[in-house]
Scaffold this active site. Structure first.
Site, PDB file in Angstrom:
ATOM      1  N   GLY A  70       6.247   4.290  16.421  1.00 21.80           N
ATOM      2  CA  GLY A  70       4.981   4.259  15.899  1.00 21.80           C
ATOM      3  C   GLY A  70       4.202   5.384  16.395  1.00 21.80           C
ATOM      4  N   ASN A  71       2.762   5.087  15.957  1.00 22.60           N
ATOM      5  CA  ASN A  71       1.700   6.169  16.744  1.00 22.60           C
ATOM      6  C   ASN A  71       0.523   5.306  16.991  1.00 22.60           C
ATOM      7  OD1 ASN A  71      -0.078   6.430  14.238  1.00 22.60           O
ATOM      8  ND2 ASN A  71       1.992   7.135  13.444  1.00 22.60           N
ATOM      9  N   HIS A  72      -0.396   6.201  17.420  1.00 18.35           N
ATOM     10  CA  HIS A  72      -1.759   5.456  18.056  1.00 18.35           C
ATOM     11  C   HIS A  72      -3.023   5.410  16.987  1.00 18.35           C
ATOM     12  CE1 HIS A  72      -0.425   5.282  22.017  1.00 18.35           C
ATOM     13  NE2 HIS A  72      -0.144   6.580  22.085  1.00 18.35           N
ATOM     14  N   SER A  73      -2.670   5.629  15.870  1.00 19.54           N
ATOM     15  CA  SER A  73      -3.797   5.714  14.646  1.00 19.54           C
ATOM     16  C   SER A  73      -4.256   4.345  14.372  1.00 19.54           C
ATOM     17  CB  SER A  73      -3.134   6.313  13.336  1.00 19.54           C
ATOM     18  OG  SER A  73      -4.283   6.260  12.226  1.00 19.54           O
TER      19      SER A  73
END
Ligand code: CTP
Length: 398
Positions: A207-210
């Site tokens: 995943g990512n930090h958005s």
């Protein structure tokens, strides 16, 4: 028509909810309004002059007898496009109903021909008192816009009608009063927000930090301007927005499916989501034990924006480019390359080095358009950027 540069007088009277007007002031600024705050003497018991000066960036006058040579009530009244009284106590409503002018705010109200919006907030009994009911009726008959108080827990601990409404509801009332809602009326806006997650096994994902804040700000701003908005949201914790269709997805392929299903009807498409570029070649049905978790074979996800662009009819398509280089250090060049490759109308470059911008309420970057024009965006709220992007999209639509 646009809210940018319009002058608002925010009259703050002496109710405990005066502190909520600090947020209202911020949100008004997000919409581009220029705000002069006039607090009554009583309200200064709750929020002081220093707070209003710092937040508004303007000198605060409370007294009719300061700078008399400038005739402040007349000069402030003349330049106001609208006056909002928030919170409005029973006392100010009574004064307004009777034309009493005994301080700067009440004199300004009498001297102004601008639309007036009141946001009453008080204890239930005071709101329902026949005197207040009659004053409200008088004000309504004179064309004053009354934003009804909400129902719920009050400061006294009682539950009832009298609560200060949400800033967004007050701003909707203001935009409606100023007929500012119409510029995206009849337009369909499709927005993606958040960050996709690609499952490795039932427990883990890539995943990512958005946070989704920028996409939600876009959706909210577009809806306030009258658009019909569909928001494809990946794993965001942001609260639902009334009147907006939200399609919740987890992975890039689900996001692609939702966007493709809504693309043809859209006039404006804004891809604010952070899409995972890869996914595990296989999703394990059981949790992979750590002894077996040495490496993961990855395959590329499709570039959703490219797919959408290839189906472009006359939509305006705008992307985001999160880079870890500064603008002048290759970041902007990378963003411009993405704009070209994905055949976009515009792209918003931002430097996300060291976790900057993810999850924050503010952003800074550069908007690059297909004709090569660059507009630097200094540190602004994500709502302000949202409105800038929507202005640009509307311009392109013609
Ligand atoms: N995007 C997309 N589909 C992907 C990857 C990105 O639609 N599989 C979109 C993003 O939503 C964004 C734009 O493309 O609007 C640019 O995304 P970004 O992650 O900055 O760039 P990438 O094209 O993924 O390139 P790189 O990862 O090499 O920087």
């Amino acid at each position: 028509m646009n809210s940018r540069g319009r002058e608002i007088v925010l009259g703050v009277t002496g109710g405990i909810s005066a502190y909520k007007s600090c947020d209202l002031l911020r949100r008004l600024q997000d919409h581009g309004f220029l705000v002069t705050v006039i607090p009554t003497r009583a309200s200064l018991n709750f929020v002081g002059v220093a707070t209003w000066e710092a937040l508004s960036g303007r000198e605060i006058a409370t007294d009719l007898w300061n700078n008399v040579h400038q005739v402040p009530h007349v000069s402030i009244a003349k330049k106001a496009d609208a006056i909002i009284i928030a919170p409005a106590t029973a006392d100010i409503l009574a004064k307004m109903a009777h034309g009493i002018a005994d301080d700067l705010l009440t004199n300004t109200l009498l001297a102004s021909t601008a639309p007036v919006i009141v946001v009453p907030a008080m204890h239930t009994e005071m709101w329902l008192n026949p005197a207040t009911v009659s004053n409200i009726e008088t004000l309504r008959n004179r064309g004053v816009v009354v934003i009804e108080p909400g129902t719920g827990k009050l400061t006294s601990g009682d539950v009832g009608v009298g609560r200060y409404p949400e800033s967004a509801d007050i701003i909707s009332g203001l935009l409606e009063t100023l007929s500012l809602t119409s510029d995206l009326l009849g337009k369909r806006v499709l927005i993606s927000a958040g960050g996709t997650r690609e499952a490795i096994d039932p427990v883990r994902y890539i995943g990512n930090h958005s946070s989704g804040k920028q996409g939600y700000a876009l959706a909210h701003a577009a809806a306030l301007r009258g658009a019909k908005v569909t928001l494809v949201s990946a794993n965001s914790q942001e609260p639902n927005i009334e009147g907006i269709e939200i399609i919740r997805v987890v992975s890039a392929s689900q996001m692609q499916e939702a966007l493709e299903a809504n693309f043809d009807l859209a006039d404006i498409v804004i891809m604010a989501a952070a899409v995972a570029d890869v996914r595990p070649a296989e999703i394990s049905s059981g949790k992979i034990s750590k002894s077996e978790l040495k490496s993961i074979e990855l395959i590329q996800n499709p570039d959703i924006l490219k797919v959408l662009s290839s189906r472009k009819r006359d939509q305006v398509i705008i992307g985001f480019a999160a880079q870890t280089q500064a603008a002048d250090n290759g970041g902007l060049a990378q963003a411009a390359k993405k704009l070209q490759e994905k055949a976009l109308d515009a792209i918003y470059f931002n430097d996300v080095s060291e976790g900057a911008i993810f999850g924050a309420d503010e952003t800074s970057g550069v908007i690059v358009t297909a004709d090569g024009a660059e507009e630097a965006v200094p540190r602004v709220s994500k709502v302000t950027l949202a409105n800038k992007i929507l202005d640009l999209a509307l311009n392109k639509l013609g």
